[in-house]
Structures are given as structure tokens and as C-alpha cells.
Design an enzyme around this catalytic site. Structure first.
Site, PDB file in Angstrom:
ATOM      1  N   TRP A   7       0.836  -1.211   0.000  1.00  0.00           N
ATOM      2  CA  TRP A   7       0.000   0.000   0.000  1.00  0.00           C
ATOM      3  C   TRP A   7       0.862   1.249   0.000  1.00  0.00           C
ATOM      4  O   TRP A   7       0.684   2.149  -0.821  1.00  0.00           O
ATOM      5  CB  TRP A   7      -0.929   0.009   1.223  1.00  0.00           C
ATOM      6  CG  TRP A   7      -1.825   1.215   1.249  1.00  0.00           C
ATOM      7  CD1 TRP A   7      -3.082   1.296   0.724  1.00  0.00           C
ATOM      8  CD2 TRP A   7      -1.525   2.502   1.811  1.00  0.00           C
ATOM      9  NE1 TRP A   7      -3.587   2.573   0.916  1.00  0.00           N
ATOM     10  CE2 TRP A   7      -2.661   3.338   1.578  1.00  0.00           C
ATOM     11  CE3 TRP A   7      -0.437   3.049   2.467  1.00  0.00           C
ATOM     12  CZ2 TRP A   7      -2.710   4.663   1.999  1.00  0.00           C
ATOM     13  CZ3 TRP A   7      -0.483   4.380   2.886  1.00  0.00           C
ATOM     14  CH2 TRP A   7      -1.611   5.164   2.654  1.00  0.00           C
ATOM     15  N   ASP A  32      -6.058  -0.798  -0.241  1.00  0.00           N
ATOM     16  CA  ASP A  32      -6.656   0.351   0.424  1.00  0.00           C
ATOM     17  C   ASP A  32      -8.126   0.082   0.747  1.00  0.00           C
ATOM     18  O   ASP A  32      -8.902  -0.368  -0.104  1.00  0.00           O
ATOM     19  CB  ASP A  32      -6.532   1.581  -0.484  1.00  0.00           C
ATOM     20  CG  ASP A  32      -7.085   2.831   0.161  1.00  0.00           C
ATOM     21  OD1 ASP A  32      -6.334   3.461   0.922  1.00  0.00           O
ATOM     22  OD2 ASP A  32      -8.264   3.155  -0.081  1.00  0.00           O
ATOM     23  N   TYR A  74       1.348   3.959  -3.037  1.00  0.00           N
ATOM     24  CA  TYR A  74       0.932   5.342  -2.789  1.00  0.00           C
ATOM     25  C   TYR A  74       2.085   6.305  -3.050  1.00  0.00           C
ATOM     26  O   TYR A  74       1.904   7.373  -3.637  1.00  0.00           O
ATOM     27  CB  TYR A  74       0.440   5.475  -1.348  1.00  0.00           C
ATOM     28  CG  TYR A  74      -0.224   6.803  -1.060  1.00  0.00           C
ATOM     29  CD1 TYR A  74      -1.492   7.085  -1.545  1.00  0.00           C
ATOM     30  CD2 TYR A  74       0.428   7.775  -0.304  1.00  0.00           C
ATOM     31  CE1 TYR A  74      -2.106   8.299  -1.276  1.00  0.00           C
ATOM     32  CE2 TYR A  74      -0.182   8.991  -0.031  1.00  0.00           C
ATOM     33  CZ  TYR A  74      -1.447   9.246  -0.522  1.00  0.00           C
ATOM     34  OH  TYR A  74      -2.044  10.451  -0.262  1.00  0.00           O
TER      35      TYR A  74
END
Length: 485
Positions: free
Chosen positions: A422, A442, A426
């Protein structure tokens, strides 16, 4: 050098279609001037037009920049998308001012090639040498400062990256056919200003309100502030500190960045970072056409056709903010980031009371103790993750910028303690400016997809390549309260 298809370019020119703004420039043989395809001047006959992929290439062919459409303000990076990776990386660094302070040999060394190879590659692909491109960008910035500010001519020269006022005057006269003083048209109000204003054009549409809404909940206290219609932050670049305020231009598709005079020497870097932060070089109609075919995304794409993937003005800052956001709410992560800045950030003075701190450097956080970081309210494992990233960036084993190898950087991040897919995706999405990142695990994305698993979300997103980052933003926006980032 790759060529442009004249008939296609001429049709775009006659239509003045903004989707082509920045994709090419037109030189007019009868006037010796080159323009953007959206120029409002009378359209010349086709036999009088020559088309170029970059402003520097048009200038190299002997054309002067149009004073009406101002080619130096055209949305950038479209030509970069089509050139080899080496040339793209070189162009990006040059446009950010690399050659203002460093040599061509140093640029080549950073790109792991010889200066001769780099020069030949750029001339083959773009029609100009690295030095010619750098001169073109310096002159473009100087022209903008001359027309939009009241900076003295010598300060314009240095702020644009020239090391010599004499060289600036000579090159300006050669390129534009007149001395710099003849372009001066700044208002009397600008004469006593403590700031400069940069105009940053983009291809419409741009959903400014939605971008501000996303930033508002994630603004780092003391470093950033989002008002009703503007974004403000403190800045540290190249040993200089200051502040900036960004607003939407009410008259044209552009953002206006008010920048403190203390940052005059790093304006190229400021402009480059702001373009990355607000994703100003995106082609929204191309992206919307792709994502709008999907039944799930169609409504959001129609409602927010100008939604962009926000980047990062300071990639390390964004990465730290992402770690602080692991497994907590957006509000909690914002509170933690405020504590971190209050503890480790340097105080800074300025006219904006809400901007009081500089975000700490990687070296500053790398030298902190685990207990000192955990005292901010972090679990021990999270504190170790933050310190691990800070030390890796400070040592150079992890590089956080859009020039970095995406796969290699993501792998290096995931090898650090407490950094999972994640966070890596990101960071790739925002700090590395990778349009195809997708944080499938997410919670907000999985919720927007109907409560699916991370594996199912990843499989669903395959249809959105190569714009999965934009799809993620649309999914977060589709929720009443996004859980992403």
C-alpha cells in the site's frame, strides 16, 4: 530526428484545440515567429508553417517566440513522453534547472552515460543539444519575469539561471531580436511586492475545488495550509527558504503561483515541483476517454472530468506522511504529522501566520532516536519504519523523485521494515508520478468496489491500465469520505 505529420498538425492548428497545446509548436516562415497551436493570431496558410515538437527546436531553426501566446507558458512534458528514457530524464532535469548550477558532464554522470552520448541522443531525438535546451528554458523564464514582474534586469538574469548579465543580454538580443528592457511591462503594483508570480498553464479541464478538498484534510500543520480557494506552503530548495501561494487563474486555464522573493534563485525548481504537485502536464481528455468506458467509473469521470493525481512538492515529506497514515484515519495522520513538524522541523518567518515550519530533512529524522519519534504517539514499529525510510533516503539507497526507477524504488521501500505494498504504491503514485500505481489493499478502494478483497481489487484494476492511479483517485472521490492516503 523524428518528424511530425504536417496535415494532422495543421488541422489541430486551425481548430485551436487545447488538447494539442504543448504537443507541438508552429513556426511561420513569413514572420519568423513560432506559436502555440492555441494562439489567437490569424492562422497562416499551411505552406508557410513548419511544425516542431519543442520550443527549443523551433528556436534552433531560427524562429522567435510569439509575444501573444507566449510559448514559454505552454503545458509541458508531452514531447518527453515519446522520447527514449535517457532523453526524457535529461530533459526533466534540465527543465528543473540542473544545468544552471552544474555542468553537462555532471548531468551525464548522474544519468550514467558520457556527455558525448547524451548530447548525441538529445540532438537526434529533439533537434537541440542539452545546452541549447537549457538556454531556451532560461530565456523562457526570463521572458516571463520581464513581462509579469518588476524585478531589476540583473535579478531577472540570475533568477533565470544565467551566471552572467552580459551573457543574458547578448543571448536575449540574439533570440528575441530586442534587448530585455523592451519587454518590460510589469505594473507599478509589482514594483514594491515581496513576491513573484509564476503562471503555470495546463490542459483543461482541471477540478481545482476537488484538488483543494483532497489537500485540505491532509495538509501538514505549520508546513501547508489550504484556504477556500488557495494552497499555501513553506519551501526549502537549494539552500533557500521561503513560501508560496497557489491560486487558479480566473481568466485562463492556468494556476498562478505567488512565490517569495527569497526563492528567486530556484524558480525553475519551484515551477517544476508545482507542475508535479498539481499534475499540470496530464492530458485529462485522453485519461477520461479511457476510464469513462468503465461502467463503474463513468459517473465519477463525467462529474469530475478534470480530476488529477496530486503529486508531491517534496517527495520525502509525502513518504513520511504516507507512513504516518498507515492503519489510522486521515485526521489522525494529519495530527501526527503536525507533531512531527513541531518537534523536528525548523521555524521559518513569513507573512502567513499559518506557515511557521519547514518540513524536517531526511538527515534530521535519520539522526533522531526511536524513542524520540515514538513519543509523537507512534507505535514502536511505526517509528522504526519512519526512521528506516529517513536513513535510506539520507544515505541514498532509496531515491524518491520522478526520475527514479519505479520498480526498483518500490522494491527498495518494501524491503524496509513496516513498508508494504500500500505504502509503496501510494508513494509511486504521488512522489514518483507513476500513472499506473494502484494501492489495491486500500480500504476505501475496496469499499468503492463493493467490499472486494485486495486481490479482487487488483484484478478489477487491470482494465484501467495505464491510468490506474487516476482510477484510484476517482474511486476515493466517489466515496462520501475517502479512506485513501
Amino acid at each position: 530526428m523524428k518528424t511530425l505529420e504536417n496535415e494532422t498538425c495543421y488541422r489541430a492548428l486551425t481548430a485551436r484545440d487545447r488538447r494539442f497545446d504543448g504537443l507541438f509548436f508552429v513556426g511561420v516562415s513569413t514572420t519568423g515567429i513560432y506559436c502555440r497551436p492555441v494562439c489567437t493570431a490569424r492562422t497562416p496558410r499551411q505552406e508557410r508553417c513548419a511544425f516542431y515538437r519543442t520550443a527549443a527546436e523551433a528556436e534552433h531553426a531560427g524562429f522567435r517566440a510569439c509575444l501573444l501566446c507566449r510559448p514559454e507558458l505552454a503545458p509541458g512534458s508531452a514531447p518527453v513522453d515519446s522520447v527514449p528514457r535517457l532523453v526524457a530524464a535529461a530533459v526533466s532535469r534540465i527543465e528543473g534547472g540542473f544545468l544552471n548550477e552544474s555542468s553537462l558532464d555532471e548531468l551525464a554522470a548522474e544519468l550514467k552515460v558520457t556527455s558525448r552520448h547524451l548530447r548525441r541522443a538529445m540532438e537526434a531525438e529533439l533537434g537541440v543539444s542539452p545546452v541549447e535546451l537549457a538556454q531556451s528554458r532560461r530565456l523562457a523564464l526570463a521572458k516571463q519575469l520581464l513581462q509579469d514582474t518588476a524585478l531589476p534586469l540583473a535579478e531577472v538574469a540570475f533568477a533565470s539561471g544565467f551566471q552572467s548579465v552580459r551573457r543574458f543580454n547578448a543571448l536575449f538580443q540574439e533570440r528575441f531580436g530586442r534587448p530585455p528592457s523592451e519587454l518590460r511591462r510589469a505594473s507599478d503594483e509589482a514594483a514594491g511586492s515581496r513576491s513573484l508570480v509564476l503562471r503555470l498553464d495546463y490542459r483543461p479541464p482541471l477540478d481545482w475545488e476537488q484538488l483543494l478538498l483532497y489537500l485540505r484534510g491532509r495538509a501538514i500543520p505549520g508546513v501547508e495550509h489550504v484556504g477556500e480557494s488557495d494552497y499555501r506552503r513553506t519551501v526549502r530548495l537549494g539552500g533557500k527558504t521561503g513560501w508560496l501561494v497557489v491560486r487558479k487563474d480566473p481568466k485562463r486555464p492556468a494556476l498562478l503561483a505567488e512565490v517569495s522573493l527569497s526563492l528567486a534563485g530556484v524558480l525553475m525548481q519551484v515551477a517544476t515541483r508545482l507542475r508535479a504537485l498539481f499534475d499540470l502536464d496530464a492530458q485529462p481528455e485522453v485519461i477520461s476517454e479511457c476510464l469513462g468506458r468503465d461502467a463503474l467509473l463513468a459517473k465519477c469521470v463525467q462529474t469530475h472530468p478534470g480530476l488529477r493525481v496530486l503529486g508531491a512538492f517534496e517527495p520525502f515529506e509525502l513518504t513520511v506522511r504516507a507512513i504516518l497514515g498507515q492503519q489510522v484515519t486521515v485526521r489522525a495522520a494529519t495530527t501526527l504529522s503536525g507533531r512531527l513538524v513541531a518537534r523536528f522541523g525548523e521555524p521559518v518567518d513569513g507573512p502567513h501566520a499559518e506557515l511557521s515550519r519547514l518540513f524536517p530533512l531526511p538527515e534530521t529524522l535519520a539522526a533522531a532516536s526511536e524513542d524520540g519519534v515514538a513519543a509523537l504517539g507512534l507505535p514502536g514499529a511505526r517509528a522504526r519504519s519512519l526512521l528506516g525510510v529517513a536513513r535510506a533516503v539520507a544515505e541514498g539507497s532509496v531515491r524518491l523523485d520522478r526520475h527514479a526507477d519505479v520498480d526498483g524504488t518500490m522494491a527498495a521501500l518494501e524491503a524496509l521494515p513496516g513498508i508494504g505494498a500500500w505504502t509503496a504504491h501510494y508513494v509511486a503514485m504521488r512522489a514518483l508520478r507513476w500513472p499506473d500505481a494502484f494501492p489495491a489493499s486500500d480500504l476505501g478502494i475496496r469499499k468503492a468496489l463493493g467490499g472486494v478483497t485486495a486481490k479482487e481489487a487488483g484484478a478489477r484494476a487491470e482494465a484501467w491500465r495505464p491510468w490506474r492511479s487516476y482510477a484510484a483517485i476517482h474511486l476515493w472521490t466517489s466515496l462520501s469520505e475517502g479512506a485513501g492516503g
